[in-house]
Design a protein around this motif. Sequence first.
Motif, PDB file in Angstrom:
ATOM      1  N   ILE A   1       0.856  -1.178   0.000  1.00 46.25           N
ATOM      2  CA  ILE A   1       0.000   0.000   0.000  1.00 46.25           C
ATOM      3  C   ILE A   1       0.893   1.229   0.000  1.00 46.25           C
ATOM      4  N   GLU A   2       0.678   2.105  -0.951  1.00 41.60           N
ATOM      5  CA  GLU A   2       1.476   3.322  -1.015  1.00 41.60           C
ATOM      6  C   GLU A   2       0.991   4.300   0.032  1.00 41.60           C
ATOM      7  N   THR A   3       1.895   5.211   0.425  1.00 40.55           N
ATOM      8  CA  THR A   3       1.678   6.051   1.595  1.00 40.55           C
ATOM      9  C   THR A   3       1.802   7.524   1.268  1.00 40.55           C
ATOM     10  N   VAL A   4       0.990   8.341   1.953  1.00 37.48           N
ATOM     11  CA  VAL A   4       1.163   9.786   1.957  1.00 37.48           C
ATOM     12  C   VAL A   4       1.346  10.225   3.402  1.00 37.48           C
ATOM     13  N   LYS A   5       2.064  11.316   3.569  1.00 37.30           N
ATOM     14  CA  LYS A   5       2.372  11.838   4.897  1.00 37.30           C
ATOM     15  C   LYS A   5       1.640  13.154   5.110  1.00 37.30           C
ATOM     16  N   VAL A   6       0.878  13.227   6.200  1.00 32.05           N
ATOM     17  CA  VAL A   6       0.155  14.434   6.568  1.00 32.05           C
ATOM     18  C   VAL A   6       0.602  14.833   7.966  1.00 32.05           C
ATOM     19  N   VAL A   7       1.098  16.063   8.119  1.00 31.95           N
ATOM     20  CA  VAL A   7       1.475  16.543   9.439  1.00 31.95           C
ATOM     21  C   VAL A   7       0.289  17.282  10.050  1.00 31.95           C
ATOM     22  N   VAL A   8       0.111  17.099  11.349  1.00 31.18           N
ATOM     23  CA  VAL A   8      -0.981  17.720  12.090  1.00 31.18           C
ATOM     24  C   VAL A   8      -0.347  18.688  13.075  1.00 31.18           C
TER      25      VAL A   8
ATOM     26  N   SER B   1     -11.186  23.236  13.161  1.00 30.83           N
ATOM     27  CA  SER B   1     -11.450  23.801  14.481  1.00 30.83           C
ATOM     28  C   SER B   1     -11.886  22.648  15.371  1.00 30.83           C
ATOM     29  N   PHE B   2     -11.341  22.607  16.529  1.00 34.63           N
ATOM     30  CA  PHE B   2     -11.579  21.446  17.386  1.00 34.63           C
ATOM     31  C   PHE B   2     -11.658  21.877  18.827  1.00 34.63           C
ATOM     32  N   LYS B   3     -12.582  21.342  19.520  1.00 31.89           N
ATOM     33  CA  LYS B   3     -12.658  21.518  20.962  1.00 31.89           C
ATOM     34  C   LYS B   3     -13.110  20.212  21.543  1.00 31.89           C
ATOM     35  N   GLU B   4     -12.322  19.675  22.426  1.00 38.63           N
ATOM     36  CA  GLU B   4     -12.665  18.401  23.052  1.00 38.63           C
ATOM     37  C   GLU B   4     -13.837  18.602  24.004  1.00 38.63           C
TER      38      GLU B   4
ATOM     39  N   SER C   1      -6.275  14.183  20.059  1.00 38.07           N
ATOM     40  CA  SER C   1      -7.658  13.691  20.058  1.00 38.07           C
ATOM     41  C   SER C   1      -8.201  13.601  18.638  1.00 38.07           C
ATOM     42  N   LEU C   2      -7.897  14.602  17.818  1.00 36.30           N
ATOM     43  CA  LEU C   2      -8.365  14.592  16.431  1.00 36.30           C
ATOM     44  C   LEU C   2      -7.741  13.439  15.651  1.00 36.30           C
ATOM     45  N   VAL C   3      -6.444  13.248  15.785  1.00 33.97           N
ATOM     46  CA  VAL C   3      -5.774  12.153  15.071  1.00 33.97           C
ATOM     47  C   VAL C   3      -6.356  10.807  15.504  1.00 33.97           C
ATOM     48  N   HIS C   4      -6.591  10.647  16.791  1.00 29.40           N
ATOM     49  CA  HIS C   4      -7.181   9.397  17.280  1.00 29.40           C
ATOM     50  C   HIS C   4      -8.574   9.197  16.670  1.00 29.40           C
TER      51      HIS C   4
ATOM     52  N   TYR D   1       8.692  17.549   9.628  1.00 28.50           N
ATOM     53  CA  TYR D   1       7.981  18.110   8.482  1.00 28.50           C
ATOM     54  C   TYR D   1       8.466  17.578   7.139  1.00 28.50           C
ATOM     55  N   GLY D   2       9.688  17.072   7.088  1.00 29.47           N
ATOM     56  CA  GLY D   2      10.264  16.629   5.821  1.00 29.47           C
ATOM     57  C   GLY D   2       9.409  15.586   5.121  1.00 29.47           C
ATOM     58  N   GLY D   3       9.186  15.784   3.852  1.00 29.83           N
ATOM     59  CA  GLY D   3       8.438  14.828   3.040  1.00 29.83           C
ATOM     60  C   GLY D   3       6.938  14.861   3.234  1.00 29.83           C
ATOM     61  N   ALA D   4       6.437  15.895   3.903  1.00 31.87           N
ATOM     62  CA  ALA D   4       4.982  15.982   4.115  1.00 31.87           C
ATOM     63  C   ALA D   4       4.277  16.303   2.802  1.00 31.87           C
ATOM     64  N   HIS D   5       3.130  15.654   2.601  1.00 29.20           N
ATOM     65  CA  HIS D   5       2.324  15.884   1.406  1.00 29.20           C
ATOM     66  C   HIS D   5       1.076  16.690   1.718  1.00 29.20           C
ATOM     67  N   GLY D   6       0.739  16.797   3.001  1.00 26.74           N
ATOM     68  CA  GLY D   6      -0.440  17.545   3.418  1.00 26.74           C
ATOM     69  C   GLY D   6      -0.279  18.049   4.830  1.00 26.74           C
ATOM     70  N   VAL D   7      -1.112  19.016   5.180  1.00 28.09           N
ATOM     71  CA  VAL D   7      -1.048  19.635   6.498  1.00 28.09           C
ATOM     72  C   VAL D   7      -2.471  19.762   7.041  1.00 28.09           C
ATOM     73  N   ILE D   8      -2.665  19.341   8.277  1.00 29.92           N
ATOM     74  CA  ILE D   8      -3.915  19.609   8.984  1.00 29.92           C
ATOM     75  C   ILE D   8      -3.576  20.613  10.081  1.00 29.92           C
ATOM     76  N   LEU D   9      -4.223  21.770  10.019  1.00 26.18           N
ATOM     77  CA  LEU D   9      -4.025  22.840  10.985  1.00 26.18           C
ATOM     78  C   LEU D   9      -5.163  22.776  12.000  1.00 26.18           C
ATOM     79  N   VAL D  10      -4.831  22.671  13.275  1.00 23.77           N
ATOM     80  CA  VAL D  10      -5.847  22.493  14.315  1.00 23.77           C
ATOM     81  C   VAL D  10      -5.822  23.687  15.264  1.00 23.77           C
ATOM     82  N   HIS D  11      -7.026  24.165  15.608  1.00 22.93           N
ATOM     83  CA  HIS D  11      -7.130  25.218  16.618  1.00 22.93           C
ATOM     84  C   HIS D  11      -8.316  24.933  17.517  1.00 22.93           C
ATOM     85  N   ASP D  12      -8.330  25.601  18.644  1.00 21.44           N
ATOM     86  CA  ASP D  12      -9.380  25.461  19.649  1.00 21.44           C
ATOM     87  C   ASP D  12     -10.390  26.583  19.414  1.00 21.44           C
ATOM     88  N   ARG D  13     -11.637  26.229  19.109  1.00 23.13           N
ATOM     89  CA  ARG D  13     -12.628  27.263  18.794  1.00 23.13           C
ATOM     90  C   ARG D  13     -12.936  28.166  19.969  1.00 23.13           C
ATOM     91  N   SER D  14     -12.616  27.744  21.170  1.00 27.48           N
ATOM     92  CA  SER D  14     -12.887  28.594  22.329  1.00 27.48           C
ATOM     93  C   SER D  14     -11.701  29.506  22.660  1.00 27.48           C
TER      94      SER D  14
END
Length: 184
Positions: free
Chosen positions: A4-11, A180-183, A21-24, A81-94
Motif C-alpha cells: 500500500i502506497e503512503t502519503v504523509k500528513v502533518v498535524v 477547528s476542534f474543541k474536546e 484527540s483529532l488524530v485518534h 515536516y520533511g516529506g509531508a504531502h499535506g497539512v492539517i491545521l488544528v485550533h481550539d474554537r474557544s
Amino acid sequence: MNDIETVKVVVVGDSGVGKTSLVHLICHNEPCPKPSWTIGCELDVRIHDFREGLPAQRTYCVELWDVGGSAAHQNARHVFYGGAHGVILVHDRSNRKTQNTLGAWLAEVLQRDGGGGEPDAFDLETLAAPRSLAAGSGNAVKLSRFFDKVIERRYYGDRTAQQYERRRPTALGHTAVSCSFKEY
C-alpha cells in the motif's frame, strides 16, 4: 498482498488544541480515551480508499504525524515536516489566539520542509469541531476529499478524474486543511 502506497500528513497547531484527540478520532473513529501532551511527535495511520466508489478506487495509507505544539520544542519540530504531502491545521474554537496562529504554523511547515509556497496559496477546507466522523457526515466527506487531494497531488499530479493513470511520485505540492476542534 500488494504494498500500500503512503502519503504523509502533518498535524500542527498550538499546544493543547486537541491534535492528539483529532488524530485518534480520524484513525480509530472513536474519541481518544485519555489524551496526553505530545512531546516530539506521535504517528498514527489510517487506511483510505482513494476515489471511493469510482473505477479509479485504490487503497492508500495516510500517515498522520501529530507534532507537539509546545513553543519549547519549536527549534526541533522541523525534523518531522520533511516529506509531508499535506497539512492539517488544528485550533481550539474557544481560544481565538490558536486560530490566529494557524498562518504561522503553515509557514513553519512550508519553510522547514523546503517545499516552498506561500501560506496564502492554499485552499483551506474547514472541518467544524468534529465529535465524530461518521460515514457520510459532512466532516467525513470533507476529510475524505482532503485525503483524495493529497493523494492526487502526490501520485497523479494535475490529471483529471478520467486520467487516473499511475505515475511516479512527486515531492512537489502540498495540501492543507484547517480544523477547528474543541474536546468535549
